[in-house]
Write an enzyme that holds these catalytic residues in place. Sequence first.
Site, PDB file in Angstrom:
ATOM      1  N   LEU A  38     -28.570 -33.432   8.986  1.00 26.26           N
ATOM      2  CA  LEU A  38     -29.319 -33.788  10.194  1.00 26.26           C
ATOM      3  C   LEU A  38     -29.374 -35.291  10.401  1.00 26.26           C
ATOM      4  O   LEU A  38     -29.512 -35.777  11.507  1.00 26.26           O
ATOM      5  CB  LEU A  38     -30.737 -33.221  10.111  1.00 26.26           C
ATOM      6  N   GLY A  39     -29.287 -36.013   9.306  1.00 26.84           N
ATOM      7  CA  GLY A  39     -29.332 -37.464   9.414  1.00 26.84           C
ATOM      8  C   GLY A  39     -29.332 -38.064   8.040  1.00 26.84           C
ATOM      9  O   GLY A  39     -29.490 -37.357   7.039  1.00 26.84           O
ATOM     10  N   PHE A  43     -31.541 -44.372   1.660  1.00 29.47           N
ATOM     11  CA  PHE A  43     -31.833 -43.695   0.400  1.00 29.47           C
ATOM     12  C   PHE A  43     -32.131 -42.211   0.559  1.00 29.47           C
ATOM     13  O   PHE A  43     -32.538 -41.564  -0.386  1.00 29.47           O
ATOM     14  CB  PHE A  43     -33.011 -44.377  -0.302  1.00 29.47           C
ATOM     15  N   ALA A  44     -31.948 -41.699   1.753  1.00 31.59           N
ATOM     16  CA  ALA A  44     -32.278 -40.299   1.999  1.00 31.59           C
ATOM     17  C   ALA A  44     -31.190 -39.595   2.790  1.00 31.59           C
ATOM     18  O   ALA A  44     -30.502 -40.207   3.594  1.00 31.59           O
ATOM     19  CB  ALA A  44     -33.602 -40.211   2.765  1.00 31.59           C
ATOM     20  N   VAL A  46     -30.967 -35.972   5.028  1.00 28.96           N
ATOM     21  CA  VAL A  46     -31.777 -34.886   5.557  1.00 28.96           C
ATOM     22  C   VAL A  46     -30.864 -33.739   5.962  1.00 28.96           C
ATOM     23  O   VAL A  46     -29.903 -33.936   6.700  1.00 28.96           O
ATOM     24  CB  VAL A  46     -32.639 -35.356   6.758  1.00 28.96           C
ATOM     25  N   LYS A  61     -35.620 -33.380   3.293  1.00 30.11           N
ATOM     26  CA  LYS A  61     -35.296 -34.800   3.109  1.00 30.11           C
ATOM     27  C   LYS A  61     -35.140 -35.069   1.623  1.00 30.11           C
ATOM     28  O   LYS A  61     -36.118 -35.052   0.868  1.00 30.11           O
ATOM     29  CB  LYS A  61     -36.403 -35.676   3.728  1.00 30.11           C
ATOM     30  N   ASP A 158     -41.865 -48.780  11.408  1.00 26.11           N
ATOM     31  CA  ASP A 158     -40.444 -48.512  11.667  1.00 26.11           C
ATOM     32  C   ASP A 158     -40.277 -47.588  12.875  1.00 26.11           C
ATOM     33  O   ASP A 158     -39.455 -46.679  12.865  1.00 26.11           O
ATOM     34  CB  ASP A 158     -39.784 -47.917  10.419  1.00 26.11           C
TER      35      ASP A 158
END
Length: 329
Positions: A38-39, A43-44, A46, A61, A158
């Site tokens: 999904l994205g 550092f992640a 998803v 995530k 953010d």
Amino acid sequence: AAEASRGRGASGLLSDIQTTISSDAFTDHYTLIPGKELGRGKFAVVRKCVEKCTGHEYAAKFMRKRRKGQDCRMEIIHEIAVLELATASHRVVNLHQVYEMASEMVLVLEFAAGGEIFNQCVSDEEDEAFSEEDVKRLMRQILEGVSFLHQNNVVHLDLKPQNILLTSSSPLGDIKIVDFGLSRMVSSHQELREIMGTPEYVAPEVLNYEPISTATDMWSAGVLAYVMLTGISPFLGENKQETFLNISQLNVSYSEEELQQPDRTALSFIQTLLRKQPQDRATAEQCLKHPWLQFSEVQEPQTAVEEQQASSSTSSSTSSSTSSPEPAS
Ligand code: ADP
Ligand code: MG
């Protein structure tokens, strides 16, 4: 001691969470949808998944605990704590479960099927880009979420189109604020100064290493409104340096046609936020009362009744369904 017991450190990070961290294998309980990333951020990653026992879809995530050789588990715990705190707001994504492995943690989040508002902000397709009525409705929802966070002393830090998701894209659904990785608790007796955020959306005080506050988010909200209306990132330069210079000099053009509607309320809205001094910017609550975001007759019949009675006598069905400028009479 009270501060400590609530788990709020000097860094603005929360450390107490209610959610049980499961050490079960994530894949015992969820099926990852192949090829459905999904994205991803620094550092992640998803990924879309389905809970085996319910068949419900979620966004998982996956977060690395070590980043640049540093243990970042504390920061992940903070992100969980903020999501817990925000369960009372429909405008913030819901946290379902948390899993922990040797080197990763998995936040199982409510799945926002409409993806990032970013995609529609930058769309060249006329029918995919937001109408002004869409922008107003989404902006109202974003501000409701931000207002909730600020009332609870959380600054997001953010806010950008990649971190504002939609429950569905067509028909256009509701927004969900995600990504509390940079969020912090603000308190009256502890100053927060940190360089962070995303260049294009970052406020002047962040660049100048001055104190961060809820007003820092309001700058980003102004940039968001600008981008959603025009499709243009107002401060984006050829490189980081140029972007930072544009921000600190408030070098922004208001000549885009979307900002030049006859009553200029959108322009006025953005200008109450893109102000150099944090204390001069409107708060989320003030923004929600701004004339630009007041309900139109088409969307909210109940609030329009009085207006309608006051302004027109018979023409009930002629109120326009769009905000396109009427020829001046
Ligand atoms: P990072 O901290 O790496 O930026 P985010 O939480 O912003 O991580 O997630 C990265 C991207 O993954 C988002 O920009 C979005 O595209 C997608 N994403 C995150 N959460 C969800 C969700 N709940 N539903 C759908 N997509 C999501
Ligand atoms: Mg993000």
